[in-house]
Design a protein around this motif. Sequence first.
Motif, PDB file in Angstrom:
ATOM      1  N   ILE A 199       0.840  -1.206   0.000  1.00 17.43           N
ATOM      2  CA  ILE A 199       0.000   0.000   0.000  1.00 17.43           C
ATOM      3  C   ILE A 199       0.871   1.250   0.000  1.00 17.43           C
ATOM      4  O   ILE A 199       0.545   2.238  -0.672  1.00 17.43           O
ATOM      5  N   ASN A 200       1.982   1.219   0.718  1.00 16.13           N
ATOM      6  CA  ASN A 200       2.905   2.367   0.680  1.00 16.13           C
ATOM      7  C   ASN A 200       3.332   2.653  -0.760  1.00 16.13           C
ATOM      8  O   ASN A 200       3.406   3.809  -1.180  1.00 16.13           O
ATOM      9  N   GLY A 201       3.632   1.592  -1.502  1.00 18.06           N
ATOM     10  CA  GLY A 201       4.035   1.752  -2.890  1.00 18.06           C
ATOM     11  C   GLY A 201       2.923   2.328  -3.753  1.00 18.06           C
ATOM     12  O   GLY A 201       3.159   3.229  -4.565  1.00 18.06           O
ATOM     13  N   LEU A 202       1.713   1.814  -3.590  1.00 18.31           N
ATOM     14  CA  LEU A 202       0.580   2.312  -4.368  1.00 18.31           C
ATOM     15  C   LEU A 202       0.249   3.756  -3.981  1.00 18.31           C
ATOM     16  O   LEU A 202      -0.092   4.577  -4.839  1.00 18.31           O
ATOM     17  N   GLU A 203       0.362   4.047  -2.704  1.00 15.87           N
ATOM     18  CA  GLU A 203       0.113   5.412  -2.229  1.00 15.87           C
ATOM     19  C   GLU A 203       1.190   6.362  -2.767  1.00 15.87           C
ATOM     20  O   GLU A 203       0.892   7.483  -3.184  1.00 15.87           O
ATOM     21  N   GLY A 204       2.430   5.888  -2.798  1.00 20.99           N
ATOM     22  CA  GLY A 204       3.527   6.683  -3.328  1.00 20.99           C
ATOM     23  C   GLY A 204       3.355   7.004  -4.807  1.00 20.99           C
ATOM     24  O   GLY A 204       3.847   8.031  -5.285  1.00 20.99           O
ATOM     25  N   ARG A 205       2.641   6.145  -5.508  1.00 22.28           N
ATOM     26  CA  ARG A 205       2.352   6.374  -6.928  1.00 22.28           C
ATOM     27  C   ARG A 205       1.105   7.229  -7.116  1.00 22.28           C
ATOM     28  O   ARG A 205       0.710   7.526  -8.244  1.00 22.28           O
ATOM     29  N   GLY A 206       0.468   7.603  -6.007  1.00 23.49           N
ATOM     30  CA  GLY A 206      -0.726   8.447  -6.087  1.00 23.49           C
ATOM     31  C   GLY A 206      -1.985   7.696  -6.469  1.00 23.49           C
ATOM     32  O   GLY A 206      -2.960   8.303  -6.913  1.00 23.49           O
ATOM     33  N   LEU A 207      -2.008   6.374  -6.268  1.00 25.38           N
ATOM     34  CA  LEU A 207      -3.145   5.559  -6.686  1.00 25.38           C
ATOM     35  C   LEU A 207      -4.133   5.269  -5.566  1.00 25.38           C
ATOM     36  O   LEU A 207      -5.322   5.046  -5.829  1.00 25.38           O
ATOM     37  N   THR A 208      -3.645   5.214  -4.332  1.00 24.02           N
ATOM     38  CA  THR A 208      -4.505   4.923  -3.186  1.00 24.02           C
ATOM     39  C   THR A 208      -4.263   5.957  -2.097  1.00 24.02           C
ATOM     40  O   THR A 208      -3.259   6.663  -2.100  1.00 24.02           O
ATOM     41  N   GLU A 209      -5.214   6.000  -1.175  1.00 24.16           N
ATOM     42  CA  GLU A 209      -5.037   6.842   0.009  1.00 24.16           C
ATOM     43  C   GLU A 209      -5.654   6.145   1.210  1.00 24.16           C
ATOM     44  O   GLU A 209      -6.597   5.373   1.086  1.00 24.16           O
ATOM     45  N   ARG A 210      -5.060   6.423   2.352  1.00 24.52           N
ATOM     46  CA  ARG A 210      -5.568   5.905   3.617  1.00 24.52           C
ATOM     47  C   ARG A 210      -6.316   7.020   4.317  1.00 24.52           C
ATOM     48  O   ARG A 210      -5.885   8.161   4.326  1.00 24.52           O
ATOM     49  N   ARG A 211      -7.430   6.635   4.908  1.00 24.41           N
ATOM     50  CA  ARG A 211      -8.189   7.560   5.756  1.00 24.41           C
ATOM     51  C   ARG A 211      -8.524   6.809   7.038  1.00 24.41           C
ATOM     52  O   ARG A 211      -8.585   5.579   7.047  1.00 24.41           O
ATOM     53  N   THR A 212      -8.763   7.538   8.075  1.00 31.38           N
ATOM     54  CA  THR A 212      -9.170   6.906   9.322  1.00 31.38           C
ATOM     55  C   THR A 212     -10.492   6.178   9.094  1.00 31.38           C
ATOM     56  O   THR A 212     -11.428   6.745   8.521  1.00 31.38           O
ATOM     57  N   ALA A 213     -10.539   4.927   9.528  1.00 30.04           N
ATOM     58  CA  ALA A 213     -11.754   4.126   9.354  1.00 30.04           C
ATOM     59  C   ALA A 213     -12.866   4.655  10.240  1.00 30.04           C
ATOM     60  O   ALA A 213     -12.632   4.921  11.428  1.00 30.04           O
ATOM     61  N   PRO A 214     -14.060   4.816   9.688  1.00 28.47           N
ATOM     62  CA  PRO A 214     -15.188   5.260  10.507  1.00 28.47           C
ATOM     63  C   PRO A 214     -15.433   4.292  11.668  1.00 28.47           C
ATOM     64  O   PRO A 214     -15.459   3.079  11.468  1.00 28.47           O
ATOM     65  N   GLY A 215     -15.528   4.821  12.856  1.00 27.43           N
ATOM     66  CA  GLY A 215     -15.800   4.002  14.025  1.00 27.43           C
ATOM     67  C   GLY A 215     -14.582   3.309  14.616  1.00 27.43           C
ATOM     68  O   GLY A 215     -14.707   2.603  15.609  1.00 27.43           O
ATOM     69  N   ASP A 216     -13.417   3.460  14.005  1.00 32.32           N
ATOM     70  CA  ASP A 216     -12.198   2.835  14.525  1.00 32.32           C
ATOM     71  C   ASP A 216     -11.004   3.706  14.154  1.00 32.32           C
ATOM     72  O   ASP A 216     -10.390   3.522  13.108  1.00 32.32           O
TER      73      ASP A 216
END
Length: 152
Positions: free
Chosen positions: A84-101
């Motif tokens: 995921i770090n790699g995909l995020e580094g390519r601008g393809l994915t992003e992490r957000r705080t999960a609702p409720g957790d």
Amino acid sequence: MSAVQGSVTDEAMLETGATTDIIGYRLRRAQLSVFQRFLSAFEALDLRPAEYSALALIGDNPGRKQTEIAEILGIKRANFVALINGLEGRGLTERRTAPGDRRANALYLTKEGERFLARARKVQDDFEADCIARLGGPKARDTLLELLGKLC
């Protein structure tokens, strides 16, 4: 029993049945062949099989927890974080705080990730069509998937 022609210096046939007649051996050889063809098909996108699978699952299930996607793919947590770090580094994915957790990350495709996945799905569709043709058609594909499902 299976056999292959020996080398030029060895005219005797090489007995291979001890390996080629084993399901696990044949599955591994098939996996290697399919992965090599996958890598060639996806070379222009610089995409590996696990990355494609992650993008496809995230695209189909936006907002699911990182741990859920990793579990479905059978990827260890540390390895999935790196993926995921790699995909995020390519601008393809992003992490957000999960609702409720607040301790968990929910995964989303970026706009660029959505465009990229659409291109990757087209490559995958073509790749899958080639695999189905190699198997002998959709019925053979369905039979193979049914049989593989029995091993899982």
